[in-house]
Design an enzyme around this catalytic site. Structure first.
Site, PDB file in Angstrom:
ATOM      1  N   LYS A  65     -28.463  23.966  95.548  1.00 34.00           N
ATOM      2  CA  LYS A  65     -28.494  22.668  94.631  1.00 34.00           C
ATOM      3  C   LYS A  65     -28.039  23.036  93.145  1.00 34.00           C
ATOM      4  CE  LYS A  65     -31.143  19.465  96.802  1.00 34.00           C
ATOM      5  NZ  LYS A  65     -31.869  20.323  97.756  1.00 34.00           N
ATOM      6  N   GLU A 104     -33.764  12.634  90.045  1.00 32.36           N
ATOM      7  CA  GLU A 104     -34.328  12.227  91.188  1.00 32.36           C
ATOM      8  C   GLU A 104     -34.695  13.582  91.730  1.00 32.36           C
ATOM      9  OE1 GLU A 104     -31.217  12.341  91.531  1.00 32.36           O
ATOM     10  OE2 GLU A 104     -31.131  13.175  93.166  1.00 32.36           O
ATOM     11  N   SER A 116     -28.678  27.082 103.594  1.00 25.31           N
ATOM     12  CA  SER A 116     -28.465  26.331 102.203  1.00 25.31           C
ATOM     13  C   SER A 116     -29.638  26.757 101.117  1.00 25.31           C
ATOM     14  CB  SER A 116     -28.846  24.591 102.437  1.00 25.31           C
ATOM     15  OG  SER A 116     -29.678  24.434 103.264  1.00 25.31           O
TER      16      SER A 116
END
Ligand SMILES: *Cc1c(COP(=O)(O)O)cnc(C)c1O
Length: 387
Positions: A91, A113, A372
Site C-alpha cells: 500500500k 478510507e 502483498s
C-alpha cells in the site's frame, strides 16, 4: 454516489468511467490534469524513487521459495516480497506516489478510507513524514475489529473518524470520504487506497503500483532467463494485482491470475454495475444494492473490484479464481513452516491457489506469487480461529 455526469475517458472497455456529481467531476478533472502532468516529470519521479529506496526499502526481493517448490513438485515458485516494505505491505507504494502529487497540488489536508486499517496506517505514516494534516475514515465495525490499527494511526498523528452508517465497513468509509471531498476539495486531497473509484484513480493507483512488476520482470529475467508461466495475486480492490500484472499484460504467454475469497468474489459472481462512481463487477443483493461481504481477510472485503480487472476478465487476458477460508488458513501455515515467511491473510489467498496450480506445471517453468503484505497483523486472528 449518484449519477450526474459521465466522463468519456477513463474507460476499460465498458468498465471504469466517472459517475459523480458535477462539482466532484471538476475536482477529479484537476486531479487528472496534475497526474498526467507529473507522472512523466523527471523531478517528480526522482523524488518518488528516492522515497521508494530510502524510506520503503525498495526494491523488494524476488525470492526463490526452494522448500515450497520441492515440497510441491512442478514449477519453481518465486515470491515477490512486498511484505518487506515499510508499513508491511504494497500500500505504501501508492500512498507515496499520491502524497507527492498532493504536495505538488498544494494540498494541506489528506483524507483516506480504510478497511482493515492497512491503507490508513500507510497514509498516516506518509502524512507524518511529510507534515500533512491527516483524517482517516473507517467503518465503525472495522474500528472495533482493528482497534490496534486505530491506535497506530492516532500514534502517527492522524484523526480517525468511525463511520456508523450502513454496515459500518469499508464501503461506508469510502462514501464518507467522498462526502468530505465534495465539501472540502479546495484544500483537501483524497488519497484513495486501491485501483477503484472514478477516473483517474484506477489509472493513477496502477501507475504507482506498477513498480512491483517493473521490478519482478527484470528480476525473473535475470534469475530464469525467461518470463514466468504465471503471475498470481489476491484481489481486494485490485491494486496489488494490477501492479503485479501491469508489465506483463503485453506478454500474452504469461498467465495473469487474480484470486478472490469465496465470500467476496465480485469478478466470479458479480454483475456489471455502478459502485462508488465507476462501473465494475459488483456483488448485488435481490434489491440491487451492494451485498455485505465477509472475508476472513479484511483487506479483501469489498463488493466491487478495479475496473481494469473487469475488463481483463471480459477480454480473457486475465483469469480470476476463488479460494475457500480453509485453503487460506492452510496456505498461511504452510508458507510460515516451509519458508519462515508469515503472509498476510490477503496474500495467503494467492499462495493457496499457487499450492494447487504449481504442481500442474513442469519444473522448467516458474510462477510469481505476489506476497502483498506480512501476516503479523493477522496472527492473533488466526490463533483464535485455529485453537
Ligand atoms: C489492502 C490489502 C490487500 C487488498 O487490496 P488490493 O487493492 O486488492 O491490493 C491485499 N493485501 C494486503 C496485505 C493488503 O493490505
Amino acid at each position: 454516489m449518484s449519477t450526474a455526469q459521465s466522463a468519456t475517458q477513463g474507460y476499460f472497455g465498458q468498465f471504469g468511467g466517472s459517475f459523480v456529481p458535477e462539482e466532484l467531476q471538476n475536482v477529479l478533472a484537476i486531479l487528472d490534469e496534475n497526474f498526467q502532468k507529473y507522472k512523466n516529470d523527471e523531478a517528480f519521479n526522482k523524488e518518488l524513487h528516492y522515497y521508494f529506496e530510502e524510506y520503503v526499502g525498495r526494491k523488494s526481493p524476488l525470492y526463490f521459495a526452494e522448500n515450497l517448490t520441492s515440497r510441491l513438485g512442478g514449477a519453481k515458485i518465486y515470491l515477490k516480497r512486498e511484505d518487506l516494505n515499510h508499513t508491511g505491505s504494497h500500500k505504501i507504494n501508492n500512498v507515496l506516489g499520491q502524497i507527492l502529487l498532493a504536495k505538488r497540488m498544494g494540498a494541506k489536508r489528506v483524507i483516506a478510507e480504510t478497511g482493515a486499517g492497512q491503507h490508513g496506517v500507510a497514509t498516516a505514516t506518509a502524512c507524518a513524514m511529510f507534515g500533512m494534516d491527516c483524517t482517516i475514515y473507517m467503518g465503525l465495525e472495522d474500528t472495533k475489529r482493528q482497534a490496534l490499527n486505530v491506535f497506530r494511526m492516532e500514534l502517527l498523528g492522524a484523526k480517525v473518524i468511525a463511520v456508523a452508517e450502513g454496515q459500518g465497513r469499508l464501503k461506508d468509509a469510502v462514501d464518507a470520504a467522498f462526502a468530505d471531498l465534495v465539501t472540502n476539495y479546495e484544500n483537501t486531497f483524497y488519497l484513495l487506497g486501491s485501483a477503484v473509484g472514478p477516473h483517474p484513480f484506477p489509472q493513477m493507483v496502477k501507475h504507482f503500483q506498477q513498480i512491483i512488476s517493473q521490478e519482478s520482470r527484470e528480476q525473473i529475467l535475470e534469475k530464469e532467463g525467461k518470463l514466468p508461466t504465471a503471475v498470481i495475486a489476491c484481489i481486494g480492490g485490485g491494486s496489488n494485482a494490477i501492479g503485479s500484472f501491469a508489465n506483463y499484460i503485453e506478454d500474452k504467454e504469461v498467465r495473469l491470475i487474480g484470486v478472490e475469497p469465496e465470500q467476496a468474489a465480485s469478478l466470479n459472481e458479480g454483475v456489471p454495475a455502478e459502485l462508488h462512481g465507476f462501473r465494475c463487477h459488483v456483488l448485488l443483493d435481490a434489491d440491487g444494492n451492494p451485498k455485505p461481504t465477509y472475508s476472513i481477510a479484511a483487506g479483501l472485503d469489498y463488493p466491487g473490484c478495479g475496473p481494469e480487472h473487469s475488463f481483463l476478465q471480459e477480454s480473457g487476458r486475465a483469469e480470476y479464481v476463488t479460494i475457500s477460508n480453509d485453503e487460506v488458513l492452510e496456505a498461511f501455515q504452510l508458507l510460515s513452516k516451509e519458508e519462515g515467511i508469515i503472509p498476510a491473510l490477503e496474500s495467503a489467498h494467492a499462495v493457496a491457489y499457487a499450492l494447487k496450480f504449481a504442481p500442474t506445471l513442469n519444473p522448467d517453468e516458474s510462477i510469481i506469487i505476489n506476497i502483498s503484505g506480512r501476516g503479523d497483523k493477522d496472527v492473533e486472528q488466526v490463533f483464535a480461529m485455529l485453537k
